[in-house]
Scaffold this active site. Structure first.
Site, short mmCIF file in Angstrom:
data_model
loop_
_atom_site.label_atom_id
_atom_site.label_comp_id
_atom_site.label_asym_id
_atom_site.label_seq_id
_atom_site.Cartn_x
_atom_site.Cartn_y
_atom_site.Cartn_z
N TRP A 152 -2.89 -2.24 -1.77
CA TRP A 152 -2.42 -3.54 -2.27
C TRP A 152 -3.11 -4.54 -1.35
CZ3 TRP A 152 0.59 -5.89 -5.94
CH2 TRP A 152 1.06 -7.15 -5.65
N ASN B 79 -1.10 1.40 6.12
CA ASN B 79 -0.30 0.40 5.40
C ASN B 79 0.21 -0.57 6.47
OD1 ASN B 79 1.28 -1.06 3.68
ND2 ASN B 79 2.92 0.45 3.55
N GLY B 80 -0.09 -1.85 6.30
CA GLY B 80 0.37 -2.85 7.27
C GLY B 80 -0.71 -3.88 7.53
N GLU C 47 18.47 -15.90 -16.81
CA GLU C 47 17.37 -15.04 -17.28
C GLU C 47 17.72 -13.55 -17.23
OE1 GLU C 47 13.60 -14.85 -15.24
OE2 GLU C 47 14.51 -15.31 -13.33
N LYS D 204 18.12 -17.71 -12.27
CA LYS D 204 18.41 -16.28 -12.05
C LYS D 204 19.53 -15.82 -12.97
CE LYS D 204 15.44 -15.02 -10.31
NZ LYS D 204 14.54 -16.09 -10.24
N LYS E 283 6.80 -10.36 -16.91
CA LYS E 283 6.67 -10.62 -15.48
C LYS E 283 5.64 -11.70 -15.21
CE LYS E 283 7.28 -10.39 -11.14
NZ LYS E 283 8.44 -11.14 -10.61
N HIS F 13 27.73 -38.90 -14.19
CA HIS F 13 26.95 -39.67 -15.20
C HIS F 13 26.90 -38.94 -16.53
CE1 HIS F 13 25.79 -42.51 -12.10
NE2 HIS F 13 25.53 -41.48 -11.32
N CYS G 54 0.85 -1.21 0.00
CA CYS G 54 0.00 0.00 0.00
C CYS G 54 0.88 1.25 0.00
CB CYS G 54 -0.87 0.02 1.24
SG CYS G 54 -1.93 -1.40 1.40
N GLU H 246 17.25 -22.78 -9.06
CA GLU H 246 16.84 -21.37 -8.97
C GLU H 246 18.02 -20.44 -9.24
OE1 GLU H 246 14.36 -19.72 -9.14
OE2 GLU H 246 14.86 -17.76 -8.30
N ARG I 95 4.48 1.00 -6.58
CA ARG I 95 4.42 0.04 -5.45
C ARG I 95 3.41 -1.07 -5.70
NH1 ARG I 95 6.41 2.44 -0.59
NH2 ARG I 95 5.02 1.21 0.71
C1 AGP Z 1 11.30 -16.21 -12.36
O1 AGP Z 1 12.40 -15.35 -12.12
C2 AGP Z 1 10.64 -15.95 -13.68
N1 AGP Z 1 10.23 -14.61 -13.80
C3 AGP Z 1 9.56 -16.96 -14.02
O2 AGP Z 1 10.16 -18.23 -14.02
C4 AGP Z 1 8.35 -17.01 -13.06
O3 AGP Z 1 8.75 -17.54 -11.82
C5 AGP Z 1 7.29 -17.94 -13.68
O4 AGP Z 1 6.87 -17.37 -14.90
C6 AGP Z 1 6.09 -18.15 -12.78
O5 AGP Z 1 5.43 -16.93 -12.54
P1 AGP Z 1 4.31 -16.88 -11.39
O6 AGP Z 1 5.01 -17.17 -10.10
O7 AGP Z 1 3.77 -15.49 -11.47
O8 AGP Z 1 3.29 -17.92 -11.70
#
Ligand code: AGP
Length: 607
Positions: free
Chosen positions: A74, A100-101, A487, A484, A602, A503, A2, A480, A27
């Site tokens: 939010w 906010n909170g 990407e 990171k 995103k 292997h 928020c 992960e 935000r």
């Molecule tokens: C992660 O860094 C990526 N942006 C991507 O793998 C993301 O996690 C994936 O598209 C899932 O998105 P969501 O969590 O909004 O479902």
């Protein structure tokens, strides 16, 4: 998260408030509202959706007044509706506030206020407005101080009262608040962004402080009403930087948000004395929970790697067979699902098309379907029959960081909630909860090493290929970390279980093919150490993530990043953070568009 704005001065408040809300749009929000006091009458206007909707509405009204408050919401408690949008009134319509909170004990407060109070929203904030009003006997600041002494949770709030046209009361605990100092005017906001247009002179409120602000002065008190002296600081940021709170990118800001939002994820969702967790959103009876004989965690990308950590938690704590399925695969593999299957859809955005489709498939086959999402009111939140919000606040960088750690936090609590119905003793539950509560401080210990990690990143930024290795619960961490790096820096990287290298993949190793190994002190430490020795023998450059105190890691590697020790189940919450920072700095050094990497969105709302 928020956003809050307050203004008192000589200008018309409405344009200042609307413009300030626009500066807080970054935000993330789903509704907004303003309240302006004009000759003892409070005009309030609210709207769901973008600020433009609100701006359109206020255009239709003649709203004058030089004191007002405003808010972007939010959603946390209560859906995305106009009734739930702030500002919220107390009972008699003379007191109004923005907040906010999270008020953890809002139910208890509501009960104590009794049934003479009627509420028009589902929010904890409206109850807070009624509580403050119930303490009001003519001194607004004292009413706020008395009321807040009964509150458990977090707040950044601004209170306005029709009988006090010359002052605003603001208070902070756990949600930031900044006061901008103008000439014969003051601005109050969740961060400095909205006030930079008018002033760079600011006063930061600290937790537990309450301020009474008129046009010409600001007095600050603690909750015992003792005067506190505050100093005026000068902000160097420009607007753009202010949106990122001084960080160069949203991704870095969100990496550093993790300790704070982790606390938001677990707050009020466990009982330490009982060693138990209680996530009310699960919306399942004890009998239904006991009937579950299989769990499927469905997600994509980073969320799927969080799910792989969750698998360990559900199997180890709850003893329930748990599978992780990439959403885009689940729906096409004729999954065996029935009325004893519990399916969690895990998603930051709550809008990922593959995950939505997979959940619909699971629902069609009769499973319990629940969501673990960040965005309130998102499609997954609405289409599942319950679940929990991860309270990570808006995650604006394409690369997911704080959502990942908060997803894991929620799955740990769910695993404990199921586990305490089956095989977990109170003592075991308490041990897990105590370890969870220590995580934010341990995250901060890693974040303090950011400059050291940046220096290490410099050494690896020019390689074209990288392996990430981990074993057991740290294999999802390797996945992960690899995601990171690839990407946002566009460097090719792959993740393997440590035991898999011999292997086949080890054939690729050379001095030009570095390895990042997660070798923290858990039950597989010795096995992982042997794998690392195999790597070392092939002269591959080697960066290790190791447990503080493991001096042996230095002899085995070119570089070591140390992390604090924790329970094995919780290691991913810590071990991932150095990899986030590493990937971030490599990408920055390579001149990448860190917050908006090429080819990525995103939220992947298409299949
Ligand atoms: C992660 O860094 C990526 N942006 C991507 O793998 C993301 O996690 C994936 O598209 C899932 O998105 P969501 O969590 O909004 O479902």
């Amino acid at each position: 998260m928020c956003g809050i704005i307050g203004y008192i001065g000589n200008k018309q408040a409405l344009p200042v408030l609307i413009k300030g809300l626009r500066r807080l749009e970054y935000r993330g929000y789903d509704s907004a509202g303003v309240a302006v006091l004009d000759k003892e009458k409070i005009h309030r206007t609210r709207a769901v959706g973008k600020i433009d909707e609100l701006a359109e509405k206020v255009k239709q009204e003649e709203i004058l007044g030089t004191i007002g408050i405003a808010h972007t919401r939010w959603a946390t408690h209560g859906g995305v509706t106009e009734d739930n949008a702030h500002p919220h009134f107390g009972k008699d319509g003379k007191l109004v506030l923005v907040h906010n909170g999270i008020i953890e004990n809002y139910r208890e407060i509501k009960e104590k206020l009794g049934d003479k109070h009627e509420y028009k929203s589902e929010t904890d904030t409206e109850i807070l407005a009624h509580l403050i009003e119930s303490h009001y006997k003519g001194n607004l600041r004292e009413a706020v101080e008395h009321a807040l002494s009964h509150v458990r949770g977090t707040y950044g709030l601004v209170v306005m009262h029709a009988d006090h046209p010359d002052s605003l009361i603001t208070a902070r605990l756990g949600s930031p608040l900044v006061v901008g100092v103008g000439e014969g005017e003051y601005y109050i906001a969740s961060d400095a962004t909205p006030m930079l247009t008018y002033t760079k002179k600011v006063i930061y409120l600290e937790d537990g402080e309450v301020a009474e602000i008129s046009k010409d002065k600001m007095e600050t008190f603690n909750l015992k009403d003792e005067v506190i002296t505050k100093c005026v600081e000068e902000i160097e940021w420009d607007d753009e930087q202010a949106e990122k709170q001084g960080y160069d990118h949203f991704m870095l800001k969100e990496i550093f948000d993790q300790p704070t939002v982790f606390e938001d994820a677990i707050r009020g969702r466990y009982n330490l004395e009982e060693g138990a967790a209680h996530l009310g959103g699960l919306n399942m009876t004890v009998e239904e929970m006991r009937s579950v004989d299989r769990i499927i965690l469905i997600a994509c990308g980073t969320a799927s790697y969080a799910a792989m950590v969750g698998k360990y938690a559900f199997e180890r704590l709850a003893g329930i067979p748990t599978e992780v399925d990439v959403a885009s695969e689940f729906r096409y593999r004729d999954p065996i699902v029935n009325e004893k299957t519990l399916v969690f859809g895990i998603s930051q955005s709550g809008e990922t098309a593959d995950t939505i489709a997979a959940l619909r498939e699971a629902k069609r086959k009769g499973a319990y379907v629940r969501g673990i999402v960040n965005v309130v009111g998102s499609t997954i939140a609405r289409e599942t029959d319950g679940g929990s919000y991860i309270h990570a606040g808006p995650e604006l960088a394409v690369a997911s960081t704080k959502a990942y750690t908060n997803m894991i936090a929620i799955m740990m609590l769910y695993a404990l909630q199921f586990g305490r119905l089956r095989r977990i003793t109170p003592a075991t539950g308490q041990r897990l909860l105590k370890a969870l509560r220590e995580i934010p401080a341990k995250m901060n210990q890693i974040l303090e090493q950011a400059d050291k990690i940046k220096a290490i990143a410099e050494k690896y930024k020019d390689y074209k290929d990288v392996f990430f290795l981990g074993r057991g619960i740290n294999f999802p961490v390797a996945l992960e970390g690899s995601l990171k790096l690839k990407e946002i820096s566009y460097i090719h990287s792959e993740a393997y279980p440590g035991g898999e290298m011999k292997h086949g993949p080890i054939a690729l190793l050379s001095e030009d093919f570095p390895v990042i190994g997660i070798m923290t002190k858990d039950q597989l430490y010795d096995k992982m150490r042997s794998n690392i020795e195999e790597i070392r023998a092939r002269k591959a450059p080697l960066l290790l993530i190791a447990t503080q105190g493991d001096e042996g890691a230095k002899e085995l590697s070119d570089d070591v990043i140390y992390v604090p020790d924790t329970m094995e189940l919780l290691e991913p919450l810590l071990n991932t953070i150095p990899l986030q920072i590493f990937a971030y700095h490599v990408a920055v050094m390579l001149g990448r568009d860190v917050d908006r990497p090429r080819n990525l969105a995103k939220s992947v709302t298409v299949e």
